[in-house]
Every structure is written in C-alpha cells, then in structure tokens.
Design a protein around this motif. Structure first.
Motif, mmCIF file in Angstrom:
data_model
loop_
_atom_site.group_PDB
_atom_site.id
_atom_site.type_symbol
_atom_site.label_atom_id
_atom_site.label_comp_id
_atom_site.label_asym_id
_atom_site.label_seq_id
_atom_site.Cartn_x
_atom_site.Cartn_y
_atom_site.Cartn_z
ATOM 1 N N GLU B 137 0.834 -1.212 0.000
ATOM 2 C CA GLU B 137 0.000 0.000 0.000
ATOM 3 C C GLU B 137 0.865 1.257 0.000
ATOM 4 N N MET B 138 1.921 1.216 0.822
ATOM 5 C CA MET B 138 2.794 2.389 0.915
ATOM 6 C C MET B 138 3.460 2.670 -0.429
ATOM 7 N N LEU B 139 3.931 1.615 -1.088
ATOM 8 C CA LEU B 139 4.577 1.800 -2.387
ATOM 9 C C LEU B 139 3.600 2.403 -3.385
ATOM 10 N N GLU B 140 2.369 1.973 -3.281
ATOM 11 C CA GLU B 140 1.342 2.520 -4.166
ATOM 12 C C GLU B 140 1.132 4.011 -3.872
ATOM 13 N N LEU B 141 1.120 4.333 -2.577
ATOM 14 C CA LEU B 141 0.922 5.720 -2.146
ATOM 15 C C LEU B 141 2.013 6.644 -2.690
ATOM 16 N N VAL B 142 3.248 6.154 -2.722
ATOM 17 C CA VAL B 142 4.343 7.011 -3.188
ATOM 18 C C VAL B 142 4.556 6.891 -4.696
ATOM 19 N N GLY B 143 3.603 6.238 -5.369
ATOM 20 C CA GLY B 143 3.609 6.259 -6.826
ATOM 21 C C GLY B 143 4.608 5.328 -7.485
ATOM 22 N N ILE B 144 4.795 4.164 -6.899
ATOM 23 C CA ILE B 144 5.668 3.192 -7.556
ATOM 24 C C ILE B 144 4.801 2.193 -8.319
ATOM 25 N N PRO B 145 5.011 2.088 -9.628
ATOM 26 C CA PRO B 145 4.188 1.165 -10.410
ATOM 27 C C PRO B 145 4.461 -0.303 -10.035
ATOM 28 N N SER B 146 3.467 -1.146 -10.246
ATOM 29 C CA SER B 146 3.469 -2.570 -9.883
ATOM 30 C C SER B 146 4.141 -2.858 -8.538
ATOM 31 N N PRO B 147 3.556 -2.288 -7.457
ATOM 32 C CA PRO B 147 4.160 -2.424 -6.128
ATOM 33 C C PRO B 147 4.278 -3.867 -5.648
ATOM 34 N N LYS B 148 3.375 -4.739 -6.115
ATOM 35 C CA LYS B 148 3.426 -6.135 -5.649
ATOM 36 C C LYS B 148 4.728 -6.809 -6.065
ATOM 37 N N ASP B 149 5.240 -6.432 -7.246
ATOM 38 C CA ASP B 149 6.504 -7.012 -7.689
ATOM 39 C C ASP B 149 7.688 -6.307 -7.035
ATOM 40 N N ARG B 150 7.503 -5.002 -6.840
ATOM 41 C CA ARG B 150 8.613 -4.203 -6.312
ATOM 42 C C ARG B 150 9.030 -4.619 -4.906
ATOM 43 N N VAL B 151 8.057 -5.053 -4.084
ATOM 44 C CA VAL B 151 8.424 -5.412 -2.708
ATOM 45 C C VAL B 151 9.414 -6.565 -2.678
ATOM 46 N N LYS B 152 9.427 -7.346 -3.732
ATOM 47 C CA LYS B 152 10.344 -8.497 -3.743
ATOM 48 C C LYS B 152 11.721 -8.121 -4.283
#
Lengths: 306, 344, 336
Positions: B137-152
């Motif tokens: 959710e936080m990654l989405e809030l700060v405007g990072i695309p496809s946050p689900k992949d980014r967390v990994k």
C-alpha cells in the motif's frame, strides 16, 4: 545463479591446468638431474638410469607432462619411492586427518574471530577495542609451531591436562586446533572489525537507526550481513593458509596427516609423493575458493549475472 | 513556552564534535519553531550545521559528536531528556527522516518489502504478512508502479528516483507528525526532483504532517517551503516566511547567497559573489560569523556577535544593521546596496 | 569571421556488456549514439542533460580518454582519431579537462608546485627556468595567491582545490578546455566565484570551452550556445537565448519547467515527466524521448527525428522533433 555457477566452474579449469603444470615442473626446476637428486649423491649411474627409466624421465618434457596429466585424471598420481605404495592411497589415508584438523581450526578461527571483531567494532575507541586488537596482534605474530610448543609445555607437560601428541580423541584435538587456529582467528577478527566499522558508517545503517530499530538489531541484522562479504573472502583464503599451516602443526604434535607426509617426503626426496600431495592440496584450495565465490552471490544480491 | 501551533520547538541547541584539534561547534545555539502542518526550510552551505541540526532532533548524533545543550520540545516533551529506548519509539514513528543519498540509504542485502515492513512491525506490531501488504500500500501511495513485484526486489534493481520514493514510503509508513527531509533531491536529476518534491508536498497536505526540508537550493525552498531559516557557520542568521525572505532578504549573507545563484530564467552579466570562504571550525571569528565576508561589516560586527533579533514584520535576523547599536551607514539597504558595497 | 575550433561528426561511443557463460559481448551501452556538434573559437558550448544522457562520455571521447567507437573529431582542422598515442598526447597540450571532483583528480601527496611542475614537464610547455615564475603567475591568476605554492591539496577548501585544478589546466597554455561538471560539487557562493573566474579567464586567454553540466542556471550563465542531450542523442542545440527563451523540443521544455525558480511568487506551469529515463542498453525506437513525451504518437515511435530548423527558430538553433510546428500552432496537443 546457475549460469554464474557454471561460469565459475569453467573459469577454474585453466587454473587447474596451471597448477598441474607448476606441480609437474617442480621436479624439473630443481637444480640438477631429478633422478640424481632422488637417488642421492652416492648412487651409481645404474641406479640413476633405473630411476630415470621408471619415472619416464627420458621422454621429451611435453610427453612426460601429457603422461602425468593422463594418469592424474585416472586417479594415478604416481608411486611413492619411499613406501612403494601409490601416492593417491598414501595421500587419501592421511587426508582426512588433515582435513579434520583444518576444518576444526577454521571453525575455531571463524567463531572467535567474528565475535572478537564485532565486539571491537561496536566498542570502537574503547579499552575493550584496544585490548582485543592487542590480543589479535599477538595471535597474528606467533608462529603456529612455536605456539604449539608453548601449549605442549604448559598444558601437557606442566599441567598434564592434554596429551602431547597424536590425533583422534577429543583431548588430542584441542591443542593442535588452538595452535593452528589462533592466527586465523586474529586475522578474521581484524578483518571483521574493519569491515564492520566501514559498514556501520554507511548511510543505510543511519536509515535503520532513523527507523527506530534497536541498536542490537542494527548491528546483527543490518550491519553484519553486509560486513560478512569481505570477511568470507578472508575465511576462504584462510583455509589455504591453514592447510599449509597444518604441515608444521602436524609435525609438532606428531600427527600422521598429509602435512607431515609432505615434510617426510621432501626430506626423503620422494618426488612423486610431494608432487601428488601438492596437487591434491592445490585442488582443494581451488574448490574452497569456488565455494567462497558462490557464497558471495548468496550474501550479496548486487553481484549480478553480468 | 509551549505553543500548540508548533509541533517542534528547538531552543538554543548546541551540538559539537570533539576531535583531535579540539571542539568543533557544528550547531551553536540554534532556536527554531516548526509550526504544525507547515514546511520549514533550513538553507545553508556545507558546514552551516543544517544537517547536524536535523540529526540532533532525531538524536542520531554519534561519537565523537555530542549534543551539549539546549532543548528540543516535541508535543511539550523535551526530546533531549528522553532515554535511547524512548527515542527508538519516536524515530520512524512520530518523527521520520529521509536522506540525501537514495542510492546508499537502503540496505543492499534486504528486499524493499523487508525494509518497509521492518518499520511497520517495530512500531505497529503488525505480523510479517500484514506488514508486507501494508508495504505494498505504501509503495502505491508514493507512486511506484506494480508495487506487488517491487516489494520483492532489491534496492540495486531500482533507479535513484524510485529508491527515494521507497525511502519516503519507509518514512511515512507509520504516519509521522514530522518528516525531516535532508537534501532529499540533491542527488536526483531535475525532472525526478520535480516528481519527488511534488510527492512530498502532496503527502504533507493529505497526511497533515509538518516537514523540515534541509537544502542548499534556494529554488527548492521557494517552491516548497512556508518558512525558511538561513544558517551560516552553526547559527541561524535569518528566519522569515518564504515570501518575505525572497522579496526583502535582510541578512547580507542571504542577499549574497541569492546574488550568487546563476538563474536559468534570466540573464546576468556577472554573479555578485560572496568573497572568501566559510570560516574553518577552529578559526571562528569573534564577532559576527559572517563579518569577514560581509561587504557592510563595520567595527561592531567584527567585535561583537549579534543576537537573533525580531524585526518589525515579526521575522528574525541576526545582524547589527537592524539594531540600535549599528555604527555604520544608517541609510544602508542590504538588498539594494549589496553590489555597490561589494565592489568597494 | 568565426572559425570552428572543434567539430565532432557522428560520434558514437558504445560500451560492450559481457555476459553469459563465456563472457561474450552480449550487448552494448549506447552511451553516445551519433552525435554531431561544433565549437567556435573563443566561445562556450554547453552540453546539458540528466545523468546517463552521455554528456560526460562525449567530453571524454573528444579527448580520447575513452576510445570512441566511431565518428570524426576535427580539432584545428586535424582529425584526432587519426593520431597515434604519442601525437594525441602532444595534442592534449592544447586540450585540457577540469573534472568535477578536484580532490579525486589531484594527487593528495603532491604540493601545488609539484602538480603544476608535472603538468608543465609532461608537455614541456614551459622552459625549466621560467616555470616557477609561471607558477606564481598562474596562482595569482586563479585567485589563490602565489604564497600557496607549497601547500598540499588537503589544506585547501573545495573551491580552492578547483582553482588548483584550473591552474593545472592552464599550466600548458591550452586553447580548449573541457569543464566536466567542474562547479557541480561546490557550494553556491563558491560556485559563483569559480564561474566568474572561468569567464574572466576565457576573455583573458581567448579560451574555448566545452562545458558539461546538469545545472541549467550555471549553463545559462556561462554559455554562448547550448546542446541538450537525452539518452545519447542531441535533441536540441542552438544559441543560449534560443534554448532558454524559445525551446522547441518537448524534452527541453519539460527540463526547463522542472527547475525550481528561486521566487515564491512565480507560479509556473510545470510539465512533469512520467517515469525514469529508459536504459541506454536498449533505447526506445524512433524518437528516444517518446516513452516519456506527452506529445508522442506512433510516428515518434517509428521514425527517428533529425535535428532541423523551423521558421520560428533563429541562428543555429535546431531541434529533433517531428511536431515542432504542430505543437506551436496548437494543432497537436499533449495527451492527458
């Protein structure tokens, strides 16, 4: 990861070849005629010719090398002149003792070294740091054979706690492992300290603190994993030092290992035995370095396939 | 002295570094109030003490540095009186910080998800799984695309701008009341800087937090701050609302700084520079710190250190020109006369 | 009549990427991809752009600090790429470079005297007997004062070290100097001093500068002409006034609009670009900016735009965009 592993293994091949050439040339680089050296000063021409024939020394050198490599690949690294047994058998019967000694010493070095290094780094500029580093300097400066002799004098002869020599029982293991492992512990402690100090100064450690992470976790979770990267290299290199150090330790404690076998073979001018043993030690060293390289990948995600 | 309108009140903060050559007073009596919901800029050049001030607020000053005195009141409580354990509960939770170097501020051996989750787990006691979904959710809030992949992913797989967004996500994960941004865009390209500044502004408004923005860039200050403190050699020399500061800068250093700035939106023949260098820590002038470089400096300036004085418009300036003791030209106007004074 | 001191044509700088089991070259970083420009004698051409656009690589390639992959570099009418190593070294007497980090590019164990002596000796630019006088003169010129001759770099502040770097570059009487982010690491007040110094030196010695920078304020201050680079290509080039006051390429426009203006009452329409700069390993087809450009169409994706001049552009101003006229006339609008 797989590509990386394969590439590392392929890269090891030229190194193995280089080592085999060096080991092979060892015999030919000794001043004078190897057969003469093996036979000794007083030997008759006939004996020398016989040795020469048996070792194939009459063939051109490239042919000899080819023969040497072909045999080695098939597991035949020559026959000991001293015992008449295949060198491979002689080496492997003693190899496990040396490996045990080396591995135990390595565990000791790593364990003590890491703890001392971390304590020193965390307590940077305090008395603890200074004391630990002075001890490390002592550990580093003492030759392992001398330390071995001192340990025997104190613990075996004066106190009678541990046996003077031999290998196998837990009591017999203690002193040689300390004698051999101390220098390594000192090196690893110093390396861990400097690596930890560097990592502790990094921006991401500041970030961790700014997140409210407890100092203990900052050290053990955030700093240590990064600090281990150079330390692992040292540990890998240390394995080689320990293997060679085992030669002296085994002699001091009369342990019938590979090291002592090499020393005895050198004294007896048993060239095939020396050659074979050195080859085996070199191969193990290459293998360990390979493992170190691979463990990097595990520790450091930044080493990319490129 | 407590004021409900301020989230943070810094009083006479003194932070020094004790090195071989002696004491270096990096922050020397800084007082500063941070109003709720506003952005306060701290501007200054290297060595002005602006970063050390912010690190002092977080109580992150390490050996050989030490906070020597003063107080930092946060919601009525003095942060300097808190234990390390109490501070750990505040850091990353009530007061967060982001830094200049996004490339090196994230731990290279842990994933983005692990690094955001950590702060959530520490302060909100969420389970690993819940913390990870909050991280997304936080990654989405700060405007990072496809946050689900980014967390990994690991930090090295992200660009500088993306990493700074991750830092912001970490800082904001626990809804802090105060965000300290220490040169957050200095290492970034201008088009990325614009994105990040917009993001900080937008989040400040929507989350209702206060921001301390530390920067050397007057352009960034003009675009994002409500109030500005100008620091020089460990002291605040001017404090004003952003409009007044840029329209009527009072301190000769502020004026000199603005004149030194090459503008991309207008032509200048020559830059009206500030002569000389920032004084070295061991060689601090006795009087006003800026006196040796100040084109207006008179006797009193070289002999006596001025206080931070309140001006008619309610702002503050540390300069003798605005006091009754001023012994130079009484008609002087710092902004208009800077160039003439400099060339004399 | 102006003469072209440096003329670069179709410069390409590809760096190989090794990969796979055998470490073959699997791809290239196309750091500079077909770039042409010239610098007139006595003028300053700035190359601006964001990190990774190839501006520094271009500078290094001109001096052959990295061997260019392809192209033609005429300096004083001579193709530098035809010179052998020795001849090139001689040429560097005329062509100097000043780097961003003066501390990293000066040997910390050498005094200023040794640094300057070495520079003069390598090129044999100044007879031995005159060297000390020349050094004193140089230090005065760059505003350090001749009494600082026997100091070490660590005794200087950042701005002073950069002056040492400038003195070293001047020690061999060059005609052409590349300034690679030379003032980027300096504080504003010091940066202004160094910028003024560079400008004065240019007039005094009739120097020609290739000024590489990312700060557009600095660039506006020092340049005569400006080239804007994006992902290894020049997207717009021309006189300073044209680039800043009459930009035509959407990238130049967004770059200029992204810079914060030090005036809180100034409210500008900011064109915020989405996303990051793509990788130079596999740059976008057609116009390289099309992935971030608010005006991009299918044509931009397929066709490479060439640098060209339209009726509303003056001087040597050129931009590489298919839609200059259409955007200007309002016929082509930005996508939402």
């Amino acid at each position: 990861m797989l590509v990386f592993t394969i590439r590392r293994i392929i890269q090891a091949i030229p190194v193995i070849f280089g080592v085999s050439i060096l080991v092979f040339l060892m015999m030919h680089l000794v001043p004078g005629d190897p057969a003469q050296v093996i036979a000794g000063e007083a030997a008759s021409q006939q004996t020398i010719d016989q040795i020469r024939e048996r070792l194939g020394l009459n063939d051109p050198i490239p042919m000899q090398y080819l023969q040497f490599v072909t045999n080695a690949i098939q597991g035949d690294i020559g026959t000991s002149i001293r015992t008449g047994q295949p060198v491979a058998d002689e080496v492997f019967s003693r190899f496990w003792v040396t490996l045990e000694l080396t591995v135990y010493s390595m565990i000791l070095s790593t364990f003590i070294g890491l703890i001392a290094g971390i304590i020193s780094a965390v307590r940077h500029y305090t008395v603890t740091d200074v004391v630990v580093m002075i001890i490390a300097l002592f550990g580093l400066s003492m030759p392992n054979f001398w330390l071995g002799l001192m340990l025997i004098q104190f613990f075996s002869i004066n106190l009678g706690i541990f046996p003077v020599s031999g290998w196998g029982t837990p009591e017999q293991i203690v002193l040689p492992v300390i004698a051999l492992g101390t220098a390594g512990a000192a090196i690893i402690a110093r390396m861990t300290r400097s690596s930890m100090l560097e990592v502790i100064g990094q921006d991401y450690i500041r970030t961790a603190r700014a997140k409210g992470v407890k100092e203990r976790i900052v050290i053990y979770k955030h700093a240590l994993k990064n600090a281990m990267i150079p330390v692992v290299t040292v540990i890998g290199l240390e394995f080689g030092t320990l293997l060679t150090g085992a030669v002296l330790t085994e002699t001091v404690f009369s342990i019938n290992g590979l090291g002592r076998f090499v020393v005895e073979s050198i004294t007896a001018r048993d060239f095939p035995a020396v050659q074979g043993s050195v080859l085996v030690i070199a191969l193990i060293f290459i293998l360990v370095n390979l493992l170190v390289d691979l463990s990097y990948r595990f520790l450091n995600k930044r080493i990319d396939l490129n | 002295m407590s004021n409900d309108a301020d989230v943070l009140q810094i009083q006479d903060l003194q932070t020094s570094f004790f090195v071989d050559d002696g004491e270096v007073k990096a922050v020397d009596g800084v007082s500063l109030d941070i109003p709720k919901g506003k952005t306060v800029g701290i501007v200054g050049e290297s060595g002005s003490g602006k970063s050390i001030t912010s690190m002092s607020v977080m109580r992150l000053i390490r050996n050989p540095g030490r906070i020597k005195g003063g107080s930092i009141h946060y919601n009525g409580e003095d942060l300097l009186q808190k234990t390390e354990k109490q501070m750990q509960k505040i850091r990353g939770n009530k007061i967060s910080m982001i830094f200049q170097e996004p490339m090196t501020s994230l731990n290279p051996v842990y994933t983005i998800g692990q690094q955001i989750s950590e702060v959530i787990q520490i302060h909100q006691g969420l389970s690993k799984k819940d913390a990870l979904s909050k991280s997304v959710e936080m990654l989405e809030l700060v405007g990072i695309p496809s946050p689900k992949d980014r967390v990994k992913q690991y930090p090295h797989e992200l660009s500088g701008g993306m990493r700074q967004r991750v830092m912001i996500a970490i800082a904001l994960a626990c809804n802090p009341e105060l965000l300290i941004a220490d040169e957050p865009t200095t290492a970034l390209d201008v088009t990325i800087q614009a994105q990040i500044l917009d993001l900080i502004n937008e989040l400040r408004r929507s989350l209702g937090m206060s921001v301390i923005l530390i920067t050397h860039d007057l352009g960034v200050v003009a675009e994002t701050c409500d109030y500005v403190a100008v620091m020089y050699a460990g002291k605040v020399v001017e404090y004003a609302d952003v409009h007044t500061l840029f329209k009527e800068p009072k301190h000769p250093y502020t004026v000199g700084l603005m004149n030194s700035l090459p503008r991309h939106d207008m032509d200048q023949d020559e830059l009206n520079v500030i002569e000389g260098n920032v004084p070295k820590p061991g060689e601090m002038p006795e009087g006003c710190r800026f006196a040796p470089r100040c084109p207006f400096a008179s006797d009193i300036c070289t002999n006596e250190l001025p206080d931070l004085m309140e001006t008619e418009d309610g702002n503050q300036v540390r300069c003798w020109i605005y006091s009754e003791k001023w012994d130079g030209d009484p008609e002087v106007n710092v902004k208009n006369d800077y160039q003439t004074a400099r060339s004399q | 009549m102006t003469t072209k001191l440096l003329e670069v044509n179709n410069l390409k700088q590809y760096f190989p990427i090794k990969g796979g089991v055998f470490g073959r070259t699997v791809n290239h970083v196309k750091a500079v991809d077909d770039v042409s420009f010239y610098v007139n004698e006595g003028e300053t051409l700035s190359i601006v752009g964001e990190s990774g656009c190839g501006k520094s690589t271009t500078g290094r390639a001109v001096l052959r600090l990295d061997e260019p992959t392809n192209g033609n570099i005429q300096f004083n009418g001579e193709n530098l790429l035809d010179l052998n190593k020795k001849e090139m070294r001689k040429k560097r007497k005329d062509m100097q470079i000043i780097f961003q980090d003066p501390y990293a590019s000066i040997n910390p164990r050498q005094t200023v005297r040794q640094v300057l002596e070495e520079a003069m000796a390598i090129q044999d630019a100044v007879p031995k007997s005159e060297r000390v006088d020349k050094m004193m003169e140089l230090l005065d010129t760059v505003g350090l004062g001749s009494h600082q001759l026997d100091r070490f770099p660590h005794e200087f502040s950042g701005g002073q070290r950069q002056r040492v770097g400038i003195a070293r570059a001047l020690a061999v009487d060059p005609t052409f100097i590349i300034c690679d982010e030379s003032v980027s690491a300096l504080d504003v007040s010091i940066q202004a001093q160094v910028l003024n110094l560079l400008k004065n030196l240019q007039q005094q010695y009739n120097l020609t500068y290739l000024f590489i920078a990312h700060d557009l304020g600095v660039v506006r201050h020092i340049s005569d002409r400006v080239a804007v680079m994006y992902l290894g290509k020049i997207v717009e080039i021309g006189e300073k006034k044209e680039i800043f006051d009459n930009p035509k390429h959407p990238y130049t426009k967004s770059l200029l609009s992204a810079i914060p203006v030090p005036d809180p009452s100034h409210k500008q329409e900011r064109i915020v670009l989405k996303g990051d700069v793509p990788s130079p390993i596999d740059p976008p087809s057609g116009c390289r900016f099309h992935t971030r450009c608010p005006f991009a169409t299918d044509k931009c994706r397929d066709e490479k735009p060439e640098l060209r001049k339209t009726e509303t552009m003056t001087g040597t101003h050129e931009a590489a965009c298919h839609y200059i006229e259409d955007i200007e006339a309002g016929r082509h609008k930005a996508a939402e």
